[in-house]
Every structure is written in structure tokens, then in C-alpha cells.
Design a protein around this motif. Structure first.
Motif, PDB file in Angstrom:
ATOM      1  N   THR A 169       0.839  -1.208   0.000  1.00 16.97           N
ATOM      2  CA  THR A 169       0.000   0.000   0.000  1.00 16.97           C
ATOM      3  C   THR A 169       0.870   1.252   0.000  1.00 16.97           C
ATOM      4  OG1 THR A 169      -1.763  -1.166   1.180  1.00 16.97           O
ATOM      5  CG2 THR A 169      -1.798   1.233   1.251  1.00 16.97           C
ATOM      6  N   ASP A 170       1.921   1.212   0.791  1.00 15.38           N
ATOM      7  CA  ASP A 170       2.827   2.356   0.855  1.00 15.38           C
ATOM      8  C   ASP A 170       3.539   2.568  -0.475  1.00 15.38           C
ATOM      9  OD1 ASP A 170       4.204   4.443   2.449  1.00 15.38           O
ATOM     10  OD2 ASP A 170       5.977   3.187   2.134  1.00 15.38           O
ATOM     11  N   ARG A 173       1.251   4.315  -2.837  1.00 10.21           N
ATOM     12  CA  ARG A 173       1.116   5.725  -2.425  1.00 10.21           C
ATOM     13  C   ARG A 173       2.322   6.535  -2.895  1.00 10.21           C
ATOM     14  NH1 ARG A 173       3.467   8.690   1.031  1.00 10.21           N
ATOM     15  NH2 ARG A 173       4.580   6.927   1.960  1.00 10.21           N
TER      16      ARG A 173
END
Length: 244
Positions: A169-170, A173
Motif C-alpha cells: 500500500t505504501d 502511495r
């Protein structure tokens, strides 16, 4: 022979009769063409976790004049080591034989063929400690019970996937933020993500502290410390954006 009758549809098209399964087979949609500017971004996402597993290898090395004597001594001492692990509460699933060997020992002389002087038997188990704080104390107990070879520890996570999902997820992002930066600098905007590929993820190749003990003195009173520290887990992704 029965003839297949043609099937007429609106507009004059003609389709030959075919099995129903073939007529209903799904057709994959064609990928949408990229109309704008293509931007490829590589990004890394990272999280940190405290290791919750310590893996240590403990074994016994025995030497004797004959192979049978070395093997017998080794088997007896190794049985005591395994019994000590069980008494310490280590589950059977966390104890696994790692290496077993019996080999001659040679004496080498100048211009002479090697001469067998005895035999060496080795047996070791790999132990997964699910309570790292207790690992040092148990290792010291194994030495007192006859283990004279200790290797490790390897510090890791028992279930890393949740942490890796956070890193994924990071990574997305970071990739999105980087694409927005490039788009603004070029006077464009991010329209959509065209493709995502993951090129690497997992626990790092850990430069863990190496503990190797051979026949440690039984007079030692202090427990061997094993400190978990912290690990950094990373995931690298390649993301293709369309800018307009």
C-alpha cells in the motif's frame, strides 16, 4: 450424415451451428489504448517490525576411534539435547533435524597416503523459538546437556504477509505521489493507472548477529542474550500512469 444448418441473424450474417459451450465462451476485453503521455514509475514501500521468531541450530559433534563408537556417543548426547528442548516447552513442530553426518578423520604425512585416525559424527537440529526472550536461556541449557555446536540466530517474522501488504500500500502511495509531481512539472495531470507490477518483496537478507559456540564452559553463569531489534520489510513496484 446429418447436415449442420446455417443460422441466419439480422443483417444477413450467417454463423455456422456450433456447440453451445463454444458460443458462450467469454471473450477477454481488449486493453484500452493509452491516448496520453505514458509515465513509468518505480517506487518502494517499507514498514518496520520487531522480529518474533529466532531460529537457532544446535548440535553435537562426537569423535571416537571407530565409527560405531562415534555414532553411539553422538546419538546418546543428541537424545539428551532433544529431551532438554521438550522439557523447555519447545513444540515438536519447532524442532527439525538439520544435518547428520559420519565421516573419517585423516592424518596427512609428507609423501604418504592419508591415514584414518578416527571418526567424527555430527547431528544438529534447527529450533524455532517463538519467545525470543527465552531463546538464550534455552541455548545455555542445551550446552549443559551436551550440545557443543550452536549456530545462529536468524531473526525473522512468523507471519510477514500482513506487514508486506502494508508495504505494498505504501509503495502505491509513493508511486502515485511521484507521478503527480512529474505531471505537475510537465503541465499535465494523472489520468489513470495503466499497469502495476511487483518486482520484489519479502524479508530482507538479514545481516543478523552470528552466534557460534563450541563446547562452551559449563561454569558460565550469565544467560546468552538474544536481542530482536527491528527489521525493515520492503516491496518494490513498477506502475505505469497515463498523463493527460
Amino acid at each position: 450424415m446429418r447436415r449442420l444448418m446455417p443460422l441466419f441473424v439480422a443483417g444477413g450474417a450467417m454463423i455456422a451451428s456450433m456447440p453451445a459451450a463454444a458460443q458462450l465462451a467469454p471473450v477477454a476485453p481488449a486493453p484500452q489504448p493509452v491516448a496520453g503521455t505514458v509515465l513509468d514509475v518505480s517506487a518502494e514501500g517499507a514498514v518496520t517490525r520487531v522480529p518474533d521468531i529466532a531460529i537457532v541450530r544446535a548440535g553435537v559433534v562426537s569423535q571416537a576411534a571407530t565409527a560405531a563408537a562415534a555414532a553411539e556417543d553422538n546419538a546418546g548426547r543428541m537424545a539428551a539435547v532433544v529431551a532438554a528442548l521438550r522439557r523447555a516447552g519447545i513444540a515438536a513442530r519447532d524442532i527439525q533435524t538439520a544435518q547428520l553426518s559420519l565421516e573419517p578423520r585423516y592424518q596427512y604425512g609428507e609423501n604418504q597416503p592419508p591415514v584414518i585416525t578416527g571418526y567424527q559424527a555430527s547431528n544438529s537440529v534447527q529450533i524455532r523459538f517463538r519467545h525470543i526472550a527465552r531463546a538464550g536461556t534455552v541455548v545455555d541449557t542445551l550446552v549443559r546437556e551436551g550440545a557443543n555446536q550452536i549456530d545462529g540466530p536468524t531473526l525473522t517474522l512468523d507471519a510477514p504477509e500482513t506487514a508486506l501488504d502494508e508495504a505494498r500500500t505504501d509503495a502505491i502511495r509513493v508511486a502515485r505521489a511521484r507521478a503527480e509531481l512529474y505531471a505537475r512539472a510537465a503541465g499535465l495531470r494523472v489520468a489513470r493507472i495503466v499497469a502495476i507490477a511487483e518486482s520484489g518483496s519479502g524479508l530482507p537478507p538479514m545481516p543478523v548477529p552470528e552466534m557460534r559456540m563450541m563446547a562452551r564452559s559449563e561454569a558460565a553463569s550469565a544467560d546468552t542474550p538474544i536481542v530482536p531489534g527491528e527489521q525493515r520489510l520492503t516491496v518494490t513496484v513498477q506502475v505505469r500512469f497515463e498523463l493527460q
